[in-house]
Design a protein around this motif. Sequence first.
Motif, PDB file in Angstrom:
ATOM      1  N   GLY A  43       9.752  -4.072  -9.498  1.00  0.00           N
ATOM      2  CA  GLY A  43       9.751  -3.280  -8.274  1.00  0.00           C
ATOM      3  C   GLY A  43       8.626  -2.271  -8.186  1.00  0.00           C
ATOM      4  O   GLY A  43       8.469  -1.614  -7.154  1.00  0.00           O
ATOM      5  N   ASP A  44       7.836  -2.119  -9.261  1.00  0.00           N
ATOM      6  CA  ASP A  44       6.725  -1.175  -9.228  1.00  0.00           C
ATOM      7  C   ASP A  44       5.743  -1.530  -8.113  1.00  0.00           C
ATOM      8  O   ASP A  44       5.503  -2.702  -7.818  1.00  0.00           O
ATOM      9  N   LYS A  45       5.184  -0.466  -7.511  1.00  0.00           N
ATOM     10  CA  LYS A  45       4.120  -0.653  -6.533  1.00  0.00           C
ATOM     11  C   LYS A  45       2.824  -0.099  -7.121  1.00  0.00           C
ATOM     12  O   LYS A  45       2.853   0.830  -7.934  1.00  0.00           O
ATOM     13  N   ILE A  46       1.717  -0.675  -6.702  1.00  0.00           N
ATOM     14  CA  ILE A  46       0.427  -0.262  -7.251  1.00  0.00           C
ATOM     15  C   ILE A  46      -0.557   0.021  -6.126  1.00  0.00           C
ATOM     16  O   ILE A  46      -0.354  -0.376  -4.975  1.00  0.00           O
ATOM     17  N   PHE A  47      -1.643   0.720  -6.504  1.00  0.00           N
ATOM     18  CA  PHE A  47      -2.706   1.033  -5.570  1.00  0.00           C
ATOM     19  C   PHE A  47      -3.934   0.207  -5.913  1.00  0.00           C
ATOM     20  O   PHE A  47      -4.071  -0.330  -7.015  1.00  0.00           O
ATOM     21  N   TRP A  48      -4.873   0.160  -4.966  1.00  0.00           N
ATOM     22  CA  TRP A  48      -6.047  -0.712  -5.072  1.00  0.00           C
ATOM     23  C   TRP A  48      -6.891  -0.459  -6.305  1.00  0.00           C
ATOM     24  O   TRP A  48      -7.540  -1.364  -6.814  1.00  0.00           O
ATOM     25  N   ASN A  49      -6.898   0.791  -6.808  1.00  0.00           N
ATOM     26  CA  ASN A  49      -7.827   1.116  -7.893  1.00  0.00           C
ATOM     27  C   ASN A  49      -7.173   1.157  -9.263  1.00  0.00           C
ATOM     28  O   ASN A  49      -7.766   1.636 -10.212  1.00  0.00           O
ATOM     29  N   ASP A  94     -15.189   4.989  -9.873  1.00  0.00           N
ATOM     30  CA  ASP A  94     -15.088   6.068 -10.852  1.00  0.00           C
ATOM     31  C   ASP A  94     -16.425   6.344 -11.531  1.00  0.00           C
ATOM     32  O   ASP A  94     -16.777   7.493 -11.795  1.00  0.00           O
ATOM     33  N   ASP A  95     -17.189   5.277 -11.816  1.00  0.00           N
ATOM     34  CA  ASP A  95     -18.479   5.466 -12.475  1.00  0.00           C
ATOM     35  C   ASP A  95     -19.439   6.262 -11.602  1.00  0.00           C
ATOM     36  O   ASP A  95     -20.195   7.107 -12.097  1.00  0.00           O
ATOM     37  N   ILE A  96     -19.424   5.989 -10.302  1.00  0.00           N
ATOM     38  CA  ILE A  96     -20.317   6.704  -9.398  1.00  0.00           C
ATOM     39  C   ILE A  96     -19.857   8.142  -9.199  1.00  0.00           C
ATOM     40  O   ILE A  96     -20.662   9.065  -9.159  1.00  0.00           O
ATOM     41  N   LEU A  97     -18.540   8.339  -9.106  1.00  0.00           N
ATOM     42  CA  LEU A  97     -18.013   9.662  -8.790  1.00  0.00           C
ATOM     43  C   LEU A  97     -17.921  10.586  -9.992  1.00  0.00           C
ATOM     44  O   LEU A  97     -17.867  11.809  -9.833  1.00  0.00           O
ATOM     45  N   ARG A  98     -17.873  10.039 -11.203  1.00  0.00           N
ATOM     46  CA  ARG A  98     -17.670  10.863 -12.377  1.00  0.00           C
ATOM     47  C   ARG A  98     -18.812  11.871 -12.515  1.00  0.00           C
ATOM     48  O   ARG A  98     -19.955  11.519 -12.731  1.00  0.00           O
TER      49      ARG A  98
END
Length: 241
Positions: free
Chosen positions: A47-53, A126-130
């Motif tokens: 039943g877990d839901k996940i996000f795109w990232n 994440d690599d670009i934003l870090r």
Amino acid sequence: MGKDNLAEDAIRLNKYMSDAGFCSRREADRLIEQGKVTIDGQKAALGDKIFWNQIIAVNGREIEREEKRILIAFHKPRGIVCTTSKNDPDNIVDYIHMDKRIYPIGRLDKDSEGLILLTNKGDIVDDILRGSNHHEKEYVVTVNKKITSDFVRKMEQGVPILDTVTRPCKIEVIGDYQFKIVITQGLNRQIRRMCEYFEYRVIRLRRVRIMNILLGNLKEGTYRGVTDKEFSELKRLLKKR
């Protein structure tokens, strides 16, 4: 970009695994029950839901949807908001109106304009934003009074804002009231706050480069695909850090 803006995009884990072509939903549920599936390294539950990232793995092996990568360079007009939230009528996704789901990589203030990248893949976000990666972003800034050499020198050395001191930056004066600036941080309204510290007010702020991706002659309100050559160089730069 936080999960609050993406709540509407959460999907059930078994559907994600099925859409990825990994297995059927029933088989996915069986693997989850057996404790073989993880979400960001944590054991998943039915039943877990996940996000795109988020990173989904089975027996330690990462899986992802078989989607063609989309990476576009967009010339954001002033007044458009870098959010995916449908609650904001000026959100960037509705403005672009692409038939595929995309997400802005980082932000550009509502009152600012210029280059922003958007993608359907989370692996490079994440690599670009870090912030620790010191990736360059270049802006053209117009201010309300004449630029002095003292202003430039102090701006380049670092400015105390938001309980920190900005990293040294590069400035090129291109007019009495206009300069180019290259920064390697993404603090909230950073350039505006830096200028305000020295009692300058930003009249216009336009981003013209993110790492090796240039705004160029891209017309306001339009976008283009990042080329294979640009993407290869982008990946090379990301690996350097």
